[in-house]
Design an enzyme around this catalytic site. Sequence first.
Site, PDB file in Angstrom:
ATOM      1  CG  HIS A 170       7.159   7.603   5.668  1.00 52.08           C
ATOM      2  ND1 HIS A 170       7.368   7.493   3.975  1.00 52.08           N
ATOM      3  CD2 HIS A 170       5.880   7.427   6.494  1.00 52.08           C
ATOM      4  CE1 HIS A 170       5.907   6.313   3.869  1.00 52.08           C
ATOM      5  NE2 HIS A 170       5.431   6.921   5.206  1.00 52.08           N
ATOM      6  CB  CYS A 208       2.418  10.555   1.191  1.00 51.15           C
ATOM      7  SG  CYS A 208       0.357  10.888   0.857  1.00 51.15           S
ATOM      8  CG  HIS A 248       3.570   4.614   9.504  1.00 49.52           C
ATOM      9  ND1 HIS A 248       2.686   3.559   8.680  1.00 49.52           N
ATOM     10  CD2 HIS A 248       3.813   5.594   8.094  1.00 49.52           C
ATOM     11  CE1 HIS A 248       2.877   4.352   7.488  1.00 49.52           C
ATOM     12  NE2 HIS A 248       3.404   5.165   7.263  1.00 49.52           N
ATOM     13  CG  ASN A 287       6.649   3.722   4.687  1.00 45.12           C
ATOM     14  OD1 ASN A 287       6.219   3.109   3.719  1.00 45.12           O
ATOM     15  ND2 ASN A 287       5.963   3.280   5.841  1.00 45.12           N
ATOM     16  NE  ARG A 305      -0.995   2.190   3.359  1.00 45.24           N
ATOM     17  CZ  ARG A 305      -0.389   3.908   3.231  1.00 45.24           C
ATOM     18  NH1 ARG A 305      -0.773   4.716   2.248  1.00 45.24           N
ATOM     19  NH2 ARG A 305       0.233   3.090   4.925  1.00 45.24           N
ATOM     20  CG  ASP A 306       3.114   4.777   2.811  1.00 41.77           C
ATOM     21  OD1 ASP A 306       2.892   5.261   2.286  1.00 41.77           O
ATOM     22  OD2 ASP A 306       3.045   4.563   4.071  1.00 41.77           O
TER      23      ASP A 306
END
Length: 295
Positions: A204, A235, A202, A244, A9-10
């Site tokens: 990055h 993002c 979370h 990430n 996803r990310d």
Amino acid sequence: MTIYEVGPRDGLQNESAVVPVEVKREFIGRLAEAGLTTIEATSFVHPKWVPQLADAGELLESLPRVPGVRYPVLVPNERGLDRALEQGVTDIAIFGSATESFAQRNLNRTVESQFEMFAPVVERALAHGMRVRAYVSMCFADPWEGPVAPEQVARVGRRLLDLGCYELSLGDTIGVGTPRHVEALLDAFAEAGVGPDRLAVHFHDTYGQALANTLTAIKRGITVVDSSAGGIGGCPYAKSATGNLATEDLVWMLDGLGVETGVDVRSLAATSLWLAEILGRPSPSRVVQALAKEI
Ligand code: HMG
Ligand code: MG
């Protein structure tokens, strides 16, 4: 320690060339084979906002599920929830912003009106027996507003949790945080009555601080860490965001600390090397680069 894998996803949402659905399916399958038990698979967001994940329905329809593995998806609104329900999804994540600028750019909402969008999503999801996680973005700084006060993040985060979410993931969306700031943020949440048992981190890795920040959070009692295989990601609505924390870098550190994760770092690195070949650029993970010589 739970690793919450966000690569599909990310990791992929920022890729401009559309990755075929077969590749996504194989990627997720290989992540489960390497021992990951929570794999964020995709997003039910507006396909025009994130074209890379427009195939969310098709992907989930054909995704073999491994028993014991959870496949959460991002859901911003009721339309997204309807689409997730159609696919029999059991785990979703809503994603809020601590700042006005990012709420506007990422959700087309104000900070206040994002709660109105999320509230019926969480209520209906819980009524369907789903597990609902929440993210809060821009926990350290925002590209348009600069540094963000920990108290502001705690206020927004607390409200997201109070909607009925089981966990809140603290996003350093643009990767500028450092360990002392991590401590200040966790202090602000403690003040707001939210302990480490309800929080995940979370990070990055834009400024190379993700692993140090993660270790700081772990020492403060955090037991759920988000990361993406190979360190891919970013993002699309925060241009300064890069990938990430790499899952391989995290697992290497946890292995060294004797912390059980159940993840085979070599198998994972082999997957990241395979995907890097398809994406056409090397993985930014130092562990993947080091292991590439022996795999
Ligand atoms: P909007 O334009 O305000 O949507 O976007 P709307 O509610 O006004 O609806 C407009 C039209 O879109 C309607 O269609 C809806 O049906 C349709 P019409 O009636 O005009 O034909 N629509 C949808 N279609 C499919 N799926 C949906 C959906 N929703 C509406 N879910 C919206 C609001 C939230 C939808 C939009 O802003 C959006 O999709 N944003 C997502 C952005 C995104 O995915 N960003 C990346 C993830 S966040 C992130 O990466 C950070 C994180 O990693 C943590 C960190 O690092 O900090 C989580
Ligand atoms: Mg993120």
